[in-house]
Design an enzyme around this catalytic site. Structure first.
Site, PDB file in Angstrom:
ATOM      1  N   GLU A   1       0.833  -1.194   0.000  1.00 33.35           N
ATOM      2  CA  GLU A   1       0.000   0.000   0.000  1.00 33.35           C
ATOM      3  C   GLU A   1       0.870   1.246   0.000  1.00 33.35           C
ATOM      4  O   GLU A   1       1.705   1.428   0.891  1.00 33.35           O
ATOM      5  CB  GLU A   1      -0.906   0.032   1.236  1.00 33.35           C
ATOM      6  CG  GLU A   1      -2.058  -0.942   1.211  1.00 33.35           C
ATOM      7  CD  GLU A   1      -3.015  -0.737   2.366  1.00 33.35           C
ATOM      8  OE1 GLU A   1      -4.099  -1.332   2.337  1.00 33.35           O
ATOM      9  OE2 GLU A   1      -2.673   0.020   3.313  1.00 33.35           O
ATOM     10  N   CYS A   2       0.676   2.107  -0.979  1.00 36.20           N
ATOM     11  CA  CYS A   2       1.297   3.429  -1.051  1.00 36.20           C
ATOM     12  C   CYS A   2       2.830   3.326  -0.983  1.00 36.20           C
ATOM     13  O   CYS A   2       3.476   3.100  -1.993  1.00 36.20           O
ATOM     14  CB  CYS A   2       0.745   4.328   0.049  1.00 36.20           C
ATOM     15  SG  CYS A   2       0.941   6.098  -0.303  1.00 36.20           S
TER      16      CYS A   2
END
Length: 475
Positions: A359-360
């Site tokens: 994530e990210c």
């Protein structure tokens, strides 16, 4: 109690964190909470209380889970302090009060203390407080803490003005540079990056609160909150996060219409004899993680093994799955790039088909490069800093089957970054965003699911169990 403010920048974090530490120093067990998706403030809360900081996000987790999540986190504590987000009534864009501090306060039936930046006003503070206290009769604004007060004379003028408001003044905090917490492009600098400085800042915030606030009155206010009758959230079972009193929930995945699960099926088959190892990235470069994620992974049968990509040259022994959450890899790109042995191990694990959730910050780390520095090379993309902030809640649907979700699963998540990847989506994207704009985003290949979207797994029951089942299936 809920610590709120008329607007961002009023001093909520300073007051809330200082109050948590002051209560903890007085021998109370303090449960710290943060409204919204923020990862950084809970780190300071944890430092202040010695307990995990927890988020209460009514958008990502659903309003029905706020009280259960709160009760889970606050179990066994003497007092709970909930720091708000933005202004008291600011919620998800275009969706009324949803996910606002006021919304969460109503769900918890909790009294609100309004922190007001009084640095540039005197008598006008009464009109401001009156407006916030009367806007929604279901929100109990039960006290005011005046922040950034300049002098004894200034404090006297403010208190005099507020005598007619009907809202008691519970504290007046002076401007002191020592308690300042430095920021950068995505907000405060995380606790993990500041170490000694963070400890000193929290101690200074507590000293300010002790000196300027009526701790006995604030504790009495917290104790005036009525009891919550909800069942505490529990991270157990294949459909973890569903309250025991609600075995047939109407919404298993946040954002799915009533009765629908977006095609998600709980894992089936025999349980493994030995817990599969799920490696979870941490350290200064990867500080963004919700406490419930680890609890859900463990409840689903995993052995959670933290590691630091800045310093560890190998993944934990017997790693069967990998989770790389958010953080600030752009700050540490040279150091991450220099750790070539670990980068090669991550690439080999991904190539083997093992479940890899990024994530990210994890997305950036799996890319070919970040600001020109070689990364893991798992994804056919290059990442770089940009001048544009991407921020906001998102509604999304899984486009392909992944270790996190089946195709068609609907989720609600959050984006928060100043970087971009080129391209922004792979041949098989991770998500199709349906609100507020329609676009595809992220990358899916083999067992890899990489995206900018942060998802709170307490609002996506079954995600952790699906990931662990995928890891266990690898033997």
């Amino acid at each position: 109690m809920v610590i709120a403010a008329p607007a961002s920048g009023s001093g909520k974090t300073t007051v809330a964190t200082g109050l948590m530490r002051a209560f903890a120093d007085a021998g109370l067990a303090v449960s710290p909470h943060k409204v919204g998706p923020d990862y950084i403030d809970p780190g300071y809360h944890a430092l202040a209380t010695g307990r995990p900081g927890r988020n209460l996000d009514a958008y990502m987790c659903g309003p029905e889970r706020i009280a259960p999540l709160f009760l889970h986190g606050a179990a066994g504590c003497d007092v709970a302090v909930v720091e708000g987000v933005m202004g008291l009534y600011d919620g998800a864009s275009g969706q009324g009060e949803l996910a606002s501090t006021a919304h969460v306060a109503k769900l918890l039936k909790a009294p609100v203390v309004l922190v007001v930046d009084a640095s540039s006003q005197s008598r006008s503070v009464a009109a401001l407080v009156h407006g916030f206290a009367s806007w929604d009769p279901e929100v109990r604004v039960a006290g005011v803490i005046l922040n950034k007060v300049g002098s004894d004379r200034h404090e006297a003028l403010l208190r005099e003005a507020l005598t007619e408001s009907g809202v008691p003044v519970l504290g007046a905090v002076r401007r002191v540079q020592q308690a300042h917490t430095p920021s950068r492009h995505l907000g405060l600098i995380p606790v993990a990056e500041r170490s000694t400085e963070a400890v000193e800042a929290v101690a200074a915030q507590a000293a300010q609160v002790r000196e300027g606030c009526d701790l006995e009155a604030l504790l009495a206010l917290a104790r005036s909150a009525p009891p919550l009758l909800d069942e505490p959230w529990a991270p157990h079972g294949l459909w973890a996060g569903v309250p025991a009193s609600n075995p047939a929930p109407t919404r298993l995945w946040a954002g799915v219409p009533q009765g629908g699960t977006g095609g998600h099926k709980p894992p089936t088959g025999p349980q493994p004899d030995k817990a599969p190892v799920v490696a979870v990235a941490g350290g200064p470069a990867f500080t963004f993680s919700y406490t419930e994620h680890t609890e859900l992974l463990q409840a689903a049968g995993a052995e959670v093994a933290p590691f630091d990509p800045l310093h560890d040259e190998a993944l934990p022994d017997h790693t069967a799955a990998l989770v790389i959450g958010g953080g600030f890899p752009e700050i540490y790109a040279p150091e991450l790039s220099a750790n070539e042995p670990l980068r090669k191990q991550v690439a080999a694990l991904a190539a083997s088909g093992a479940p890899v959730i990024a994530e990210c910050a994890g997305l950036l780390y799996l890319s070919r490069s970040l600001d020109g520095k070689p990364m893991c090379g798992v994804l056919p993309a290059d990442a770089r800093m940009s001048g544009r902030l991407t921020l906001g809640y998102r509604e999304a649907v899984a486009i392909a089957d992944t270790p996190l979700a089946r195709a068609g699963t609907r989720v609600r998540g959050h984006e928060f970054h100043r970087t971009v990847t080129e391209p922004g989506a792979g041949a098989s994207p991770a998500w199709g965003f349906t609100h507020p704009e329609r676009r595809t985003e992220g990358f899916v290949a083999g067992g890899v699911h990489a995206s900018y979207l942060h998802v709170h797994w307490a609002g996506a029951p079954g995600a952790a169990a699906r990931l662990v089942a995928g890891a266990a299936a690898r033997g």
